[in-house]
Design a protein around this motif. Structure first.
Motif, short mmCIF file in Angstrom:
data_model
loop_
_atom_site.label_atom_id
_atom_site.label_comp_id
_atom_site.label_asym_id
_atom_site.label_seq_id
_atom_site.Cartn_x
_atom_site.Cartn_y
_atom_site.Cartn_z
N ALA A 87 0.68 -1.57 -0.03
CA ALA A 87 -0.13 0.26 -0.16
C ALA A 87 0.85 0.90 -0.09
CB ALA A 87 -1.11 0.52 1.65
N ASP A 88 2.33 1.14 0.37
CA ASP A 88 3.02 2.50 0.07
C ASP A 88 4.21 2.10 -0.36
OD1 ASP A 88 3.46 -0.34 2.36
OD2 ASP A 88 4.96 1.51 2.84
N ARG A 93 3.64 -1.84 4.10
CA ARG A 93 2.37 -2.34 4.28
C ARG A 93 1.74 -4.07 2.83
NH1 ARG A 93 -1.99 2.65 4.10
NH2 ARG A 93 -3.15 0.64 4.22
N ASN A 98 -3.34 1.10 -0.94
CA ASN A 98 -4.63 2.72 0.42
C ASN A 98 -5.24 2.96 -0.50
OD1 ASN A 98 -3.47 4.55 -1.53
ND2 ASN A 98 -1.31 3.72 -1.65
N ASN A 100 -5.72 6.42 -0.32
CA ASN A 100 -4.96 8.23 -0.12
C ASN A 100 -6.03 8.77 -1.35
OD1 ASN A 100 -3.12 7.21 1.27
ND2 ASN A 100 -1.17 6.78 -0.24
#
Length: 126
Positions: A87-88, A93, A98, A100
């Protein structure tokens, strides 16, 4: 005069494997040869031109703005094939996406070690 992105050349350990990996995951047309390159055509007409090399290279980052349906399909393919994803951008993660800027995003590596990112909303939102 307007400015639009046209293409970039991406070094690959195996250009066929890398080009097919990206095109298939993102639901793009089959890569086409052009001289020394294997070309993946994006929806906006820009291209990712893979070139085979035996030289050492550092993995680069390539981000793609995708529709919600393309993202859904991409995540299904990533998960069903056991492709590592995060996710990052730092990979803390693992196995997550994510949310965002009100959209969704994911990071994964291609077969040559490049860092790919797919996001549904550009950074900063619409």
């Amino acid at each position: 005069m307007s400015v639009r992105f046209n293409h970039t050349i991406v070094a690959a350990k195996d250009k066929v494997r890398s080009a097919n990996f990206l095109a298939e995951l993102l639901g793009l047309p089959e890569p086409q040869p052009l001289g020394h390159f294997l070309v993946v055509k994006l929806s906006d007409g820009a291209t990712i031109d893979y070139i085979q090399t035996t030289d050492d290279f550092v993995g680069q980052h390539y981000a793609f703005l995708v529709s919600e349906d393309v993202f859904d399909s991409l995540i299904d393919k990533i998960r069903s094939r056991g492709i590592e994803h995060w996710a990052d951008p730092r990979g803390h993660r693992r196995g997550e996406i994510n949310t965002n800027d009100g959209g969704r995003g994911v990071y994964f590596q291609d077969p040559s070690g490049h860092y790919m990112e797919a996001l549904t909303v550009p950074y900063g939102g619409w």
